[in-house]
Write an enzyme that holds these catalytic residues in place. Sequence first.
Site, PDB file in Angstrom:
ATOM      1  N   GLU A  46       2.965 -21.097 -16.831  1.00 48.62           N
ATOM      2  CA  GLU A  46       3.944 -20.573 -15.867  1.00 48.62           C
ATOM      3  C   GLU A  46       5.268 -20.388 -16.601  1.00 48.62           C
ATOM      4  O   GLU A  46       5.772 -21.331 -17.213  1.00 48.62           O
ATOM      5  CB  GLU A  46       4.084 -21.558 -14.694  1.00 48.62           C
TER       6      GLU A  46
ATOM      7  N   CYS B 109       5.587 -17.338  -2.833  1.00 48.97           N
ATOM      8  CA  CYS B 109       5.598 -17.957  -1.511  1.00 48.97           C
ATOM      9  C   CYS B 109       6.577 -19.120  -1.422  1.00 48.97           C
ATOM     10  O   CYS B 109       7.403 -19.183  -0.526  1.00 48.97           O
ATOM     11  CB  CYS B 109       4.184 -18.428  -1.152  1.00 48.97           C
TER      12      CYS B 109
ATOM     13  N   CYS C  29       7.679 -16.779   1.413  1.00 43.14           N
ATOM     14  CA  CYS C  29       7.394 -17.315   2.752  1.00 43.14           C
ATOM     15  C   CYS C  29       8.229 -18.541   3.137  1.00 43.14           C
ATOM     16  O   CYS C  29       8.762 -18.604   4.250  1.00 43.14           O
ATOM     17  CB  CYS C  29       5.924 -17.723   2.860  1.00 43.14           C
TER      18      CYS C  29
ATOM     19  N   LYS D 221      12.008 -17.906   3.334  1.00 48.25           N
ATOM     20  CA  LYS D 221      12.133 -16.916   4.426  1.00 48.25           C
ATOM     21  C   LYS D 221      12.051 -17.595   5.788  1.00 48.25           C
ATOM     22  O   LYS D 221      12.876 -17.383   6.664  1.00 48.25           O
ATOM     23  CB  LYS D 221      11.045 -15.860   4.239  1.00 48.25           C
TER      24      LYS D 221
ATOM     25  N   TYR E 159       4.112 -29.628  -5.931  1.00 44.26           N
ATOM     26  CA  TYR E 159       3.065 -28.789  -6.517  1.00 44.26           C
ATOM     27  C   TYR E 159       2.738 -29.249  -7.937  1.00 44.26           C
ATOM     28  O   TYR E 159       1.575 -29.292  -8.336  1.00 44.26           O
ATOM     29  CB  TYR E 159       3.500 -27.311  -6.541  1.00 44.26           C
TER      30      TYR E 159
ATOM     31  N   GLY F 289      10.127  -0.273   6.052  1.00 45.54           N
ATOM     32  CA  GLY F 289       9.720  -0.505   7.443  1.00 45.54           C
ATOM     33  C   GLY F 289       8.590  -1.510   7.535  1.00 45.54           C
ATOM     34  O   GLY F 289       7.876  -1.554   8.527  1.00 45.54           O
TER      35      GLY F 289
ATOM     36  N   TYR G 132       6.919  -5.669   6.458  1.00 41.78           N
ATOM     37  CA  TYR G 132       7.197  -7.086   6.757  1.00 41.78           C
ATOM     38  C   TYR G 132       8.597  -7.510   6.290  1.00 41.78           C
ATOM     39  O   TYR G 132       9.358  -8.108   7.042  1.00 41.78           O
ATOM     40  CB  TYR G 132       6.229  -7.982   5.976  1.00 41.78           C
TER      41      TYR G 132
ATOM     42  N   GLU H 235      11.683  -8.684   8.646  1.00 38.39           N
ATOM     43  CA  GLU H 235      12.027 -10.110   8.655  1.00 38.39           C
ATOM     44  C   GLU H 235      13.457 -10.342   8.172  1.00 38.39           C
ATOM     45  O   GLU H 235      14.205 -11.132   8.757  1.00 38.39           O
ATOM     46  CB  GLU H 235      11.035 -10.889   7.787  1.00 38.39           C
TER      47      GLU H 235
ATOM     48  N   ARG I 230       4.100   0.386  10.062  1.00 39.04           N
ATOM     49  CA  ARG I 230       2.943   1.276  10.056  1.00 39.04           C
ATOM     50  C   ARG I 230       1.674   0.454   9.877  1.00 39.04           C
ATOM     51  O   ARG I 230       1.636  -0.486   9.082  1.00 39.04           O
ATOM     52  CB  ARG I 230       3.084   2.280   8.897  1.00 39.04           C
TER      53      ARG I 230
ATOM     54  N   ASP J  60      -1.965 -11.618  -5.063  1.00 32.53           N
ATOM     55  CA  ASP J  60      -1.314 -10.310  -4.914  1.00 32.53           C
ATOM     56  C   ASP J  60      -1.640  -9.354  -6.062  1.00 32.53           C
ATOM     57  O   ASP J  60      -1.627  -8.132  -5.877  1.00 32.53           O
ATOM     58  CB  ASP J  60       0.213 -10.476  -4.853  1.00 32.53           C
TER      59      ASP J  60
ATOM     60  N   THR K 142      -0.359 -15.456   1.338  1.00 34.94           N
ATOM     61  CA  THR K 142      -0.590 -16.727   0.644  1.00 34.94           C
ATOM     62  C   THR K 142      -1.945 -17.366   0.947  1.00 34.94           C
ATOM     63  O   THR K 142      -2.682 -17.725   0.022  1.00 34.94           O
ATOM     64  CB  THR K 142       0.550 -17.710   0.995  1.00 34.94           C
TER      65      THR K 142
ATOM     66  N   ALA L  93       1.323 -12.698  10.605  1.00 37.01           N
ATOM     67  CA  ALA L  93       2.500 -12.717  11.488  1.00 37.01           C
ATOM     68  C   ALA L  93       3.670 -12.055  10.798  1.00 37.01           C
ATOM     69  O   ALA L  93       3.807 -12.129   9.579  1.00 37.01           O
ATOM     70  CB  ALA L  93       2.869 -14.150  11.845  1.00 37.01           C
TER      71      ALA L  93
ATOM     72  N   HIS M 141      -0.703 -24.614  31.882  1.00 36.46           N
ATOM     73  CA  HIS M 141       0.371 -23.967  32.617  1.00 36.46           C
ATOM     74  C   HIS M 141       1.612 -24.848  32.663  1.00 36.46           C
ATOM     75  O   HIS M 141       1.478 -26.062  32.791  1.00 36.46           O
ATOM     76  CB  HIS M 141      -0.111 -23.691  34.047  1.00 36.46           C
TER      77      HIS M 141
ATOM     78  N   GLU N  89      -1.553 -18.966  28.044  1.00 36.58           N
ATOM     79  CA  GLU N  89      -2.603 -18.952  29.067  1.00 36.58           C
ATOM     80  C   GLU N  89      -2.936 -17.516  29.499  1.00 36.58           C
ATOM     81  O   GLU N  89      -3.972 -17.263  30.109  1.00 36.58           O
ATOM     82  CB  GLU N  89      -2.180 -19.762  30.293  1.00 36.58           C
TER      83      GLU N  89
HETATM   84  P1  NDP Z   1       5.138  -3.308   2.971  1.00 35.31           P
HETATM   85  O1  NDP Z   1       4.088  -2.583   2.244  1.00 35.31           O
HETATM   86  O2  NDP Z   1       4.785  -4.116   4.150  1.00 35.31           O
HETATM   87  O3  NDP Z   1       6.281  -2.283   3.392  1.00 35.31           O
HETATM   88  C1  NDP Z   1       6.885  -1.435   2.458  1.00 35.31           C
HETATM   89  C2  NDP Z   1       7.735  -0.446   3.213  1.00 35.31           C
HETATM   90  O4  NDP Z   1       8.506   0.322   2.298  1.00 35.31           O
HETATM   91  C3  NDP Z   1       6.913   0.518   4.044  1.00 35.31           C
HETATM   92  O5  NDP Z   1       7.556   0.673   5.277  1.00 35.31           O
HETATM   93  C4  NDP Z   1       6.945   1.792   3.215  1.00 35.31           C
HETATM   94  O6  NDP Z   1       6.898   2.947   4.006  1.00 35.31           O
HETATM   95  C5  NDP Z   1       8.306   1.694   2.568  1.00 35.31           C
HETATM   96  N1  NDP Z   1       8.399   2.391   1.277  1.00 35.31           N
HETATM   97  C6  NDP Z   1       7.549   2.296   0.238  1.00 35.31           C
HETATM   98  N2  NDP Z   1       7.976   3.062  -0.790  1.00 35.31           N
HETATM   99  C7  NDP Z   1       9.114   3.649  -0.380  1.00 35.31           C
HETATM  100  C8  NDP Z   1      10.019   4.555  -0.987  1.00 35.31           C
HETATM  101  N3  NDP Z   1       9.841   5.000  -2.232  1.00 35.31           N
HETATM  102  N4  NDP Z   1      11.091   4.973  -0.272  1.00 35.31           N
HETATM  103  C9  NDP Z   1      11.274   4.523   0.982  1.00 35.31           C
HETATM  104  N5  NDP Z   1      10.467   3.662   1.609  1.00 35.31           N
HETATM  105  C10 NDP Z   1       9.384   3.231   0.937  1.00 35.31           C
HETATM  106  O7  NDP Z   1       5.849  -4.162   1.856  1.00 35.31           O
HETATM  107  P2  NDP Z   1       6.886  -5.368   1.918  1.00 35.31           P
HETATM  108  O8  NDP Z   1       7.645  -5.233   0.666  1.00 35.31           O
HETATM  109  O9  NDP Z   1       7.606  -5.427   3.205  1.00 35.31           O
HETATM  110  O10 NDP Z   1       5.922  -6.617   1.818  1.00 35.31           O
HETATM  111  C11 NDP Z   1       4.932  -6.681   0.788  1.00 35.31           C
HETATM  112  C12 NDP Z   1       3.744  -7.449   1.254  1.00 35.31           C
HETATM  113  O11 NDP Z   1       4.033  -8.837   1.235  1.00 35.31           O
HETATM  114  C13 NDP Z   1       3.320  -7.160   2.692  1.00 35.31           C
HETATM  115  O12 NDP Z   1       2.508  -6.034   2.784  1.00 35.31           O
HETATM  116  C14 NDP Z   1       2.604  -8.433   3.070  1.00 35.31           C
HETATM  117  O13 NDP Z   1       1.272  -8.365   2.642  1.00 35.31           O
HETATM  118  C15 NDP Z   1       3.359  -9.492   2.273  1.00 35.31           C
HETATM  119  N6  NDP Z   1       4.335 -10.186   3.131  1.00 35.31           N
HETATM  120  C16 NDP Z   1       3.863 -10.950   4.148  1.00 35.31           C
HETATM  121  C17 NDP Z   1       4.735 -11.610   4.983  1.00 35.31           C
HETATM  122  C18 NDP Z   1       4.189 -12.432   6.100  1.00 35.31           C
HETATM  123  O14 NDP Z   1       3.016 -12.793   6.051  1.00 35.31           O
HETATM  124  N7  NDP Z   1       4.980 -12.736   7.120  1.00 35.31           N
HETATM  125  C19 NDP Z   1       6.185 -11.527   4.799  1.00 35.31           C
HETATM  126  C20 NDP Z   1       6.566 -10.686   3.704  1.00 35.31           C
HETATM  127  C21 NDP Z   1       5.671 -10.050   2.911  1.00 35.31           C
HETATM  128  P3  NDP Z   1       5.522   3.485   4.638  1.00 35.31           P
HETATM  129  O15 NDP Z   1       5.257   2.627   5.832  1.00 35.31           O
HETATM  130  O16 NDP Z   1       5.834   4.898   4.987  1.00 35.31           O
HETATM  131  O17 NDP Z   1       4.497   3.344   3.567  1.00 35.31           O
END
Ligand code: NDP
Length: 465
Positions: A13, A21, A26, A29, A76, A154, A156, A160, A183, A281, A289, A319, A413, A418
């Site tokens: 490492e 994470c 996570c 966050k 860890y 747009g 996660y 968040e 999406r 990942d 995670t 989530a 309740h 529920e």
């Molecule tokens: P996501 O893939 O969830 O979202 C990336 C966003 O960036 C999408 O909305 C995408 O648009 C947009 N995007 C990508 N490329 C461009 C660009 N060149 N210009 C503008 N917008 C762009 O990735 P995140 O980084 O939010 O998170 C990564 C991953 O980490 C998640 O998919 C999830 O698996 C994990 N994660 C999980 C969490 C949890 O469990 N609570 C919390 C945080 C992360 P479009 O939708 O159009 O593709």
Amino acid sequence: MAAGFGAKVVVIEEFRVGGTCVIRGCVPKKLYVYASRFSDLFDVAGSFGWQVDARFDWPTLVANKETEITRLEAAYVSALEAPGVDIIRDRAVVTGANSIKLIKSGQELEAEHILIATGGHPRVPDIPGAELGITSNEAFDLAALPHSILIEGGGYIAVEFATIFAGLGVNTTIIYRGDCLLRGFDMDMRRGLESGLQNRGIKLIYQTTIRSLERQGDDVSVAFSDGVTAPFGAVMFATGRVANVEGLGLETAGVEINDAGNITVDVYSQTTCPSIYAVGDVTGRAALTPVAIREGWYFAETVYNDNPLAVDHSMIPTAVFAEPELGVIGLTEQEAATHGDVDIYVSRFRPMMNTLSTRTDRMILKLITEPNGGKVLGCHILGPGAAEMIQLVAIPLSVQATKADFDRAMALHPSAAEEPGYIQVTKLLLPERHQGLAPIVPWQVGQGLLSPCQMDRGKRFGRTA
Ligand code: NDP
């Protein structure tokens, strides 16, 4: 686990032990989400007779987070050392199917198996001035909270962090290239979340991207794709993540990288080089995670315990720790409708916590089932406690519970949880709408295979860009 099965294990490492994470994902966050939620609590406190005069101190949160991360990292390290794992603080480069070289020490090591678990890093768009923006890596340790922030993306992380910054009093805007956040998630949830974010003052700019950034005094001036320019206290990119495969020497061992930039693996996490495995990942399966942990566990079972196990990626609860919180598992209505005839149950109601106040947020619970009270194919919850609820819903869904099973369980309740036992069919997707569509493919639970539905749904777990 591998050491527990008797293997001689070395972990290499280059940074802190714990991965994204624990160190910058996570865990911090969720701590920051807790911090941000006090503003919502203070907002309704008055309706319960409380008078609150609260002030927030960012450095206290950052320092306390650091203490907790340091504690976890030490835990860890102890958990690795207890079964006899050696930890080497260095960077490794693969030099062959069974060998690596350490960059700092120059030492070479040989091993029967090599496991790649190098994770990923934030993707930053290639635009002028991109270096003026931050990513989730830096967001946790800002010297001070900005007066305003523009978050691009747009997914996660965008949603968040918008929740966190807005809850802590920062004027927050999300800019997203699409026309609705998250999406790949169920449309009712996306719309509900959108209005929940807006209720908390978060501004949403759609179908626009950032074209360039420029320093403007203490602010960053942002030029948008629609020609508008505006200053923000900070700009954050949450535009997806990229697997850490660069400079690892993978090509020397014939480890294939797929078109999405992730390491290609089979159901046992074996790469195209038989002695090299990869989990987490860096494989681009589901960037979550618990999924990475399960993949690592099954790798150890397969390779060191003579017990070949393939991870079942077909029913993963997930989530989004936004405000309102979103917890989901299984098919969305949009996915289910392309696979056959399904029933949809939706319930919208005010969370009881808000009933004494003027808050208008609605909680949404949604079930997607086979017709006539059949198997539950998807469950989607938006509102307080959604993540905790969905984790428990994952258990009945893993044994293919039906809507009738949900209805049979005695209600607790008053609770929001529920509700799934009470809701009646809201929409019947009529057979004529499905003419020519494939039938619903049953979940292949326990077989470690992705169902066709799941494959379509890579986006939700960040598998496709
Ligand atoms: P996501 O893939 O969830 O979202 C990336 C966003 O960036 C999408 O909305 C995408 O648009 C947009 N995007 C990508 N490329 C461009 C660009 N060149 N210009 C503008 N917008 C762009 O990735 P995140 O980084 O939010 O998170 C990564 C991953 O980490 C998640 O998919 C999830 O698996 C994990 N994660 C999980 C969490 C949890 O469990 N609570 C919390 C945080 C992360 P479009 O939708 O159009 O593709």
